[in-house]
Scaffold this motif. Structure first.
Motif, PDB file in Angstrom:
ATOM      1  N   TRP A 107     -12.659   4.151  29.690  1.00  0.00           N
ATOM      2  CA  TRP A 107     -11.967   4.033  28.412  1.00  0.00           C
ATOM      3  C   TRP A 107     -12.103   5.375  27.698  1.00  0.00           C
ATOM      4  O   TRP A 107     -13.203   5.773  27.325  1.00  0.00           O
ATOM      5  CB  TRP A 107     -12.581   2.908  27.580  1.00  0.00           C
ATOM      6  CG  TRP A 107     -11.987   2.773  26.217  1.00  0.00           C
ATOM      7  CD1 TRP A 107     -12.507   3.256  25.056  1.00  0.00           C
ATOM      8  CD2 TRP A 107     -10.776   2.114  25.859  1.00  0.00           C
ATOM      9  NE1 TRP A 107     -11.684   2.934  23.997  1.00  0.00           N
ATOM     10  CE2 TRP A 107     -10.620   2.226  24.462  1.00  0.00           C
ATOM     11  CE3 TRP A 107      -9.802   1.432  26.578  1.00  0.00           C
ATOM     12  CZ2 TRP A 107      -9.543   1.690  23.783  1.00  0.00           C
ATOM     13  CZ3 TRP A 107      -8.735   0.893  25.902  1.00  0.00           C
ATOM     14  CH2 TRP A 107      -8.589   1.017  24.524  1.00  0.00           C
ATOM     15  N   VAL A 111     -13.353   4.154  19.992  1.00  0.00           N
ATOM     16  CA  VAL A 111     -14.281   3.052  19.750  1.00  0.00           C
ATOM     17  C   VAL A 111     -14.751   3.248  18.316  1.00  0.00           C
ATOM     18  O   VAL A 111     -15.337   4.281  17.986  1.00  0.00           O
ATOM     19  CB  VAL A 111     -15.481   3.058  20.717  1.00  0.00           C
ATOM     20  CG1 VAL A 111     -16.428   1.915  20.389  1.00  0.00           C
ATOM     21  CG2 VAL A 111     -15.016   2.985  22.174  1.00  0.00           C
ATOM     22  N   VAL A 138     -17.665  -1.421  27.705  1.00  0.00           N
ATOM     23  CA  VAL A 138     -16.521  -0.870  26.971  1.00  0.00           C
ATOM     24  C   VAL A 138     -15.345  -0.627  27.916  1.00  0.00           C
ATOM     25  O   VAL A 138     -14.198  -0.963  27.593  1.00  0.00           O
ATOM     26  CB  VAL A 138     -16.916   0.424  26.220  1.00  0.00           C
ATOM     27  CG1 VAL A 138     -15.686   1.181  25.736  1.00  0.00           C
ATOM     28  CG2 VAL A 138     -17.821   0.094  25.047  1.00  0.00           C
ATOM     29  N   ILE A 141     -13.803  -4.081  28.766  1.00  0.00           N
ATOM     30  CA  ILE A 141     -13.099  -4.654  27.616  1.00  0.00           C
ATOM     31  C   ILE A 141     -11.809  -3.885  27.338  1.00  0.00           C
ATOM     32  O   ILE A 141     -10.782  -4.468  26.997  1.00  0.00           O
ATOM     33  CB  ILE A 141     -14.030  -4.695  26.392  1.00  0.00           C
ATOM     34  CG1 ILE A 141     -15.113  -5.737  26.648  1.00  0.00           C
ATOM     35  CG2 ILE A 141     -13.273  -4.968  25.104  1.00  0.00           C
ATOM     36  CD1 ILE A 141     -16.313  -5.638  25.747  1.00  0.00           C
ATOM     37  N   GLY A 142     -11.839  -2.567  27.530  1.00  0.00           N
ATOM     38  CA  GLY A 142     -10.648  -1.756  27.327  1.00  0.00           C
ATOM     39  C   GLY A 142      -9.538  -2.046  28.323  1.00  0.00           C
ATOM     40  O   GLY A 142      -8.366  -1.801  28.057  1.00  0.00           O
ATOM     41  N   ASP A 145      -7.040  -7.550  27.336  1.00  0.00           N
ATOM     42  CA  ASP A 145      -6.974  -8.056  25.968  1.00  0.00           C
ATOM     43  C   ASP A 145      -7.791  -9.343  25.867  1.00  0.00           C
ATOM     44  O   ASP A 145      -7.966 -10.049  26.859  1.00  0.00           O
ATOM     45  CB  ASP A 145      -5.525  -8.356  25.572  1.00  0.00           C
ATOM     46  CG  ASP A 145      -4.679  -7.093  25.497  1.00  0.00           C
ATOM     47  OD1 ASP A 145      -5.233  -6.037  25.161  1.00  0.00           O
ATOM     48  OD2 ASP A 145      -3.468  -7.177  25.776  1.00  0.00           O
ATOM     49  N   PHE A 161     -18.417  -6.037  21.164  1.00  0.00           N
ATOM     50  CA  PHE A 161     -17.213  -5.244  21.419  1.00  0.00           C
ATOM     51  C   PHE A 161     -16.021  -6.155  21.632  1.00  0.00           C
ATOM     52  O   PHE A 161     -16.128  -7.198  22.282  1.00  0.00           O
ATOM     53  CB  PHE A 161     -17.382  -4.385  22.680  1.00  0.00           C
ATOM     54  CG  PHE A 161     -18.477  -3.365  22.614  1.00  0.00           C
ATOM     55  CD1 PHE A 161     -18.255  -2.118  22.054  1.00  0.00           C
ATOM     56  CD2 PHE A 161     -19.743  -3.652  23.110  1.00  0.00           C
ATOM     57  CE1 PHE A 161     -19.270  -1.170  21.992  1.00  0.00           C
ATOM     58  CE2 PHE A 161     -20.762  -2.712  23.053  1.00  0.00           C
ATOM     59  CZ  PHE A 161     -20.528  -1.474  22.494  1.00  0.00           C
ATOM     60  N   LYS A 163     -11.468  -5.571  22.024  1.00  0.00           N
ATOM     61  CA  LYS A 163     -10.328  -4.659  21.994  1.00  0.00           C
ATOM     62  C   LYS A 163      -9.398  -5.061  20.852  1.00  0.00           C
ATOM     63  O   LYS A 163      -8.915  -6.187  20.792  1.00  0.00           O
ATOM     64  CB  LYS A 163      -9.588  -4.715  23.332  1.00  0.00           C
ATOM     65  CG  LYS A 163      -8.488  -3.693  23.476  1.00  0.00           C
ATOM     66  CD  LYS A 163      -7.919  -3.771  24.888  1.00  0.00           C
ATOM     67  CE  LYS A 163      -6.772  -2.832  25.097  1.00  0.00           C
ATOM     68  NZ  LYS A 163      -6.221  -3.001  26.464  1.00  0.00           N
ATOM     69  N   LYS A 164      -9.166  -4.113  19.955  1.00  0.00           N
ATOM     70  CA  LYS A 164      -8.282  -4.357  18.807  1.00  0.00           C
ATOM     71  C   LYS A 164      -6.820  -4.204  19.217  1.00  0.00           C
ATOM     72  O   LYS A 164      -5.978  -5.018  18.889  1.00  0.00           O
ATOM     73  CB  LYS A 164      -8.609  -3.379  17.683  1.00  0.00           C
ATOM     74  CG  LYS A 164      -7.717  -3.498  16.475  1.00  0.00           C
ATOM     75  CD  LYS A 164      -8.054  -2.460  15.426  1.00  0.00           C
ATOM     76  CE  LYS A 164      -7.095  -2.552  14.263  1.00  0.00           C
ATOM     77  NZ  LYS A 164      -7.286  -1.464  13.325  1.00  0.00           N
ATOM     78  N   THR A 168      -7.694   1.112  20.657  1.00  0.00           N
ATOM     79  CA  THR A 168      -8.919   0.969  19.881  1.00  0.00           C
ATOM     80  C   THR A 168      -9.761  -0.212  20.333  1.00  0.00           C
ATOM     81  O   THR A 168      -9.250  -1.319  20.496  1.00  0.00           O
ATOM     82  CB  THR A 168      -8.591   0.777  18.382  1.00  0.00           C
ATOM     83  OG1 THR A 168      -7.646   1.760  17.967  1.00  0.00           O
ATOM     84  CG2 THR A 168      -9.828   0.861  17.522  1.00  0.00           C
ATOM     85  N   ILE A 169     -11.050   0.045  20.487  1.00  0.00           N
ATOM     86  CA  ILE A 169     -12.037  -1.012  20.675  1.00  0.00           C
ATOM     87  C   ILE A 169     -12.906  -1.032  19.427  1.00  0.00           C
ATOM     88  O   ILE A 169     -13.334   0.018  18.937  1.00  0.00           O
ATOM     89  CB  ILE A 169     -12.897  -0.775  21.935  1.00  0.00           C
ATOM     90  CG1 ILE A 169     -12.043  -0.970  23.189  1.00  0.00           C
ATOM     91  CG2 ILE A 169     -14.125  -1.696  21.956  1.00  0.00           C
ATOM     92  CD1 ILE A 169     -12.769  -0.712  24.491  1.00  0.00           C
ATOM     93  N   CYS A 171     -16.407  -2.071  17.587  1.00  0.00           N
ATOM     94  CA  CYS A 171     -17.801  -2.254  17.938  1.00  0.00           C
ATOM     95  C   CYS A 171     -18.575  -2.677  16.697  1.00  0.00           C
ATOM     96  O   CYS A 171     -18.365  -2.136  15.616  1.00  0.00           O
ATOM     97  CB  CYS A 171     -18.383  -0.944  18.481  1.00  0.00           C
ATOM     98  SG  CYS A 171     -20.173  -0.979  18.656  1.00  0.00           S
TER      99      CYS A 171
END
Length: 179
Positions: A107, A111, A138, A141-142, A145, A161, A163-164, A168-169, A171
């Motif tokens: 990723w 973050v 990370v 998760i990246g 979704d 964590f 994922k937005k 963007t992740i 934290c």
């Protein structure tokens, strides 16, 4: 989840807990290596639903029984999180695998610290001083979704964590503060 994280942290070993939504289980399985698959339903969701649906006037012994069963199941999961590798759970908190190796592309995007009840977040979160456990979580998760990940440090915080968006992740550097 709070109880599970607290129990995992109390063991003082550290660990990674990944929670997958049901719709992503198959897709995500391509990005981790099963070390110890787990195919038994621990009925955590079922016990929680029984708690939530207790009638107004119920036998107190039922509450004690459900509480004990839930604590036993979550403590068992906390113990599995101590095994090297990640504990992979589905959204019903049933284990899919433990000791799993997360295997995703690096990723290279943002973050940032997520908002909590104390501040609005937004500051960059620096991963450079953290160990493999954080970086692999990370990265995983990246790659997808709707995944929630927690990294329990052996000597400190529980980091959350999620994922937005595609860049963007979020934290939360220490979930114990909000717990």
């Amino acid at each position: 989840v709070e109880y599970l994280l607290s129990e995992a942290s109390n063991r003082g070993h550290g660990g990674t807990i990944i929670i997958l939504p049901e719709h992503a289980e198959k897709k995500c399985s391509e990005r981790y290596i099963y070390k110890y698959p787990f195919n038994q339903d621990l009925e955590v969701e079922k016990i929680i639903l029984k708690f939530l649906n207790l009638p107004k006037h119920y036998d107190l012994s039922l509450n004690v029984l459900l509480n004990r069963l839930l604590a036993e199941r979550l403590s068992f999961l906390a113990q599995l999180s101590c095994i090297d590798g990640a504990l992979i759970l589905n959204s019903r908190l049933n284990p899919i695998s433990f000791g799993a190796t997360l295997n995703s592309k690096r990723w290279n995007k943002k973050v940032i610290i997520g908002p909590d009840g104390f501040n609005s977040g937004g500051a960059e979160f620096d991963l450079s001083n953290l160990v493999t456990r954080h970086v692999s979580a990370v990265n995983f998760i990246g790659a997808f979704d709707s995944i929630i990940g927690f990294v329990i440090s052996q000597d400190g915080p529980i980091r959350g964590f999620v994922k937005k968006d595609d860049n963007t992740i979020l934290c939360w550097p220490d979930c114990r503060v909000s717990m």
